[in-house]
Write a protein that holds these residues in place. Structure first.
Motif, PDB file in Angstrom:
ATOM      1  N   LEU A  36     -41.780  15.951  14.000  1.00 34.84           N
ATOM      2  CA  LEU A  36     -41.194  15.062  13.534  1.00 34.84           C
ATOM      3  C   LEU A  36     -39.659  15.316  14.248  1.00 34.84           C
ATOM      4  O   LEU A  36     -39.001  14.376  14.693  1.00 34.84           O
ATOM      5  N   SER A  37     -39.292  16.531  14.611  1.00 38.84           N
ATOM      6  CA  SER A  37     -37.967  16.936  15.249  1.00 38.84           C
ATOM      7  C   SER A  37     -38.153  16.429  16.581  1.00 38.84           C
ATOM      8  O   SER A  37     -37.189  15.817  17.357  1.00 38.84           O
ATOM      9  N   THR A  38     -39.327  16.518  17.302  1.00 39.76           N
ATOM     10  CA  THR A  38     -39.459  16.187  18.672  1.00 39.76           C
ATOM     11  C   THR A  38     -39.386  14.651  18.821  1.00 39.76           C
ATOM     12  O   THR A  38     -38.534  14.146  19.613  1.00 39.76           O
ATOM     13  N   LEU A  39     -39.952  13.914  17.647  1.00 38.79           N
ATOM     14  CA  LEU A  39     -39.678  12.546  17.764  1.00 38.79           C
ATOM     15  C   LEU A  39     -38.278  12.036  17.611  1.00 38.79           C
ATOM     16  O   LEU A  39     -37.966  11.014  18.114  1.00 38.79           O
ATOM     17  N   ALA A  40     -37.732  12.931  16.637  1.00 41.22           N
ATOM     18  CA  ALA A  40     -36.202  12.243  16.224  1.00 41.22           C
ATOM     19  C   ALA A  40     -35.248  12.349  17.838  1.00 41.22           C
ATOM     20  O   ALA A  40     -34.601  11.870  17.801  1.00 41.22           O
ATOM     21  N   GLU A  41     -35.718  13.661  18.201  1.00 37.22           N
ATOM     22  CA  GLU A  41     -34.792  13.968  19.456  1.00 37.22           C
ATOM     23  C   GLU A  41     -35.108  12.895  20.579  1.00 37.22           C
ATOM     24  O   GLU A  41     -34.206  12.485  21.312  1.00 37.22           O
ATOM     25  N   GLU A  42     -36.280  12.658  20.951  1.00 32.16           N
ATOM     26  CA  GLU A  42     -36.658  11.516  21.825  1.00 32.16           C
ATOM     27  C   GLU A  42     -36.050  10.196  21.582  1.00 32.16           C
ATOM     28  O   GLU A  42     -35.944   9.690  22.560  1.00 32.16           O
ATOM     29  N   HIS A  43     -35.828   9.925  20.342  1.00 36.15           N
ATOM     30  CA  HIS A  43     -35.705   8.287  19.823  1.00 36.15           C
ATOM     31  C   HIS A  43     -34.001   8.368  19.738  1.00 36.15           C
ATOM     32  O   HIS A  43     -33.594   7.313  19.264  1.00 36.15           O
ATOM     33  N   GLY A  44     -33.676   9.671  19.681  1.00 35.29           N
ATOM     34  CA  GLY A  44     -32.138   9.699  19.321  1.00 35.29           C
ATOM     35  C   GLY A  44     -31.869   9.415  17.934  1.00 35.29           C
ATOM     36  O   GLY A  44     -30.854   8.589  17.565  1.00 35.29           O
ATOM     37  N   VAL A  45     -32.542   9.712  16.946  1.00 34.24           N
ATOM     38  CA  VAL A  45     -32.406   9.304  15.639  1.00 34.24           C
ATOM     39  C   VAL A  45     -32.646  10.375  14.726  1.00 34.24           C
ATOM     40  O   VAL A  45     -33.055  11.579  15.072  1.00 34.24           O
TER      41      VAL A  45
END
Length: 245
Positions: A36-45
């Motif tokens: 989840l943290s990687t996805l959050a960082e990739e999408h800026g959310v």
């Protein structure tokens, strides 16, 4: 009010659409895992926004979340492949031609039966409405507007009404799939500006048959409508992907 220069907030729906497309297009293949943290960082959310999107993807059978592991993409056979949102994502990906062929096969299995049932069960006003929609398709098609939004709306209305009029709730549950493939064909620019005249004839014939309660003719002409699409798609190979918003 948003200040000049500020970035618009990224919505849960935006992240869902990006993640859904990535998975449906094969950029995140089955078996791949991300946190989840990687996805959050990739999408800026925030992770909360990502978590909401992942929940929707889980409901579609596309991913599964495991504590201390992350979000894993599930095999395609586990996906809810008839969900309209997933259908739309797949229609913009590298397998879009195969998807169109499969959806047309589904139409061929559904619509002739729906037309037969509509001729048997539908109220008189349904037949009248189908005739009106068929007339609209004729007018727009003969004006060279078979690929515009008004024609698409009339076409979707015609086919969804036909399925609803079957009186079969299981068939009616698939009406959004039919709408998705009609929309997909138009947005992929596969719908001709000048429809084949015989296709317009068959739409009108379906409407007349339903209005007259003629089950055999309704089924026959509904099958002919889908077969016209079937023949159109025979020569479709690797259509250009849609530009991403």
């Amino acid at each position: 009010m948003q200040r000049v220069g500020e970035r618009a907030p990224v919505l849960h729906s935006d992240v869902l659409d990006r993640l859904g497309r990535d998975i449906a297009h094969g950029a995140c293949p089955p078996g791949s895992v991300v946190t989840l943290s990687t996805l959050a960082e990739e999408h800026g959310v925030s992770r909360t926004v990502v978590r909401e999107a992942v929940r929707v993807l889980e409901s579609l059978g596309m991913v599964e979340s495991r504590r201390r592991v992350g979000v894993r993409v599930r095999p395609v056979q586990d996906w809810s492949v008839l969900d309209p949102q997933l259908v739309s994502w797949r229609l913009t990906g590298p397998q879009r031609d195969d998807q169109l062929h499969r959806l047309t096969e589904i139409r061929l299995a559904i619509e002739p039966t729906a037309a037969r049932l509509a001729a048997r069960k539908a109220a008189p006003e349904v037949g009248r409405r189908l005739l009106e929609l068929a007339a609209t398709l004729r007018r727009l098609g003969e004006d060279g507007r078979g690929d515009d939004e008004e024609y698409l709306q009339a076409d979707v209305a015609f086919h969804t009404l036909l399925i609803e009029a079957s009186g079969n709730d299981m068939l009616a549950a698939l009406q959004d799939i039919i709408a998705a493939v009609l929309i997909g064909r138009t947005h992929l620019r596969l719908t001709p500006a000048n429809p084949v005249p015989v296709s317009l004839d068959h739409h009108e014939a379906v409407a007349r048959a339903v209005a007259a309660g003629d089950e055999d003719l309704a089924e026959k002409h509904a099958r002919a409508v889908v077969m016209e699409v079937w023949h159109e798609l025979r020569d479709v190979n690797l259509t250009p992907p849609l530009a991403q918003a």
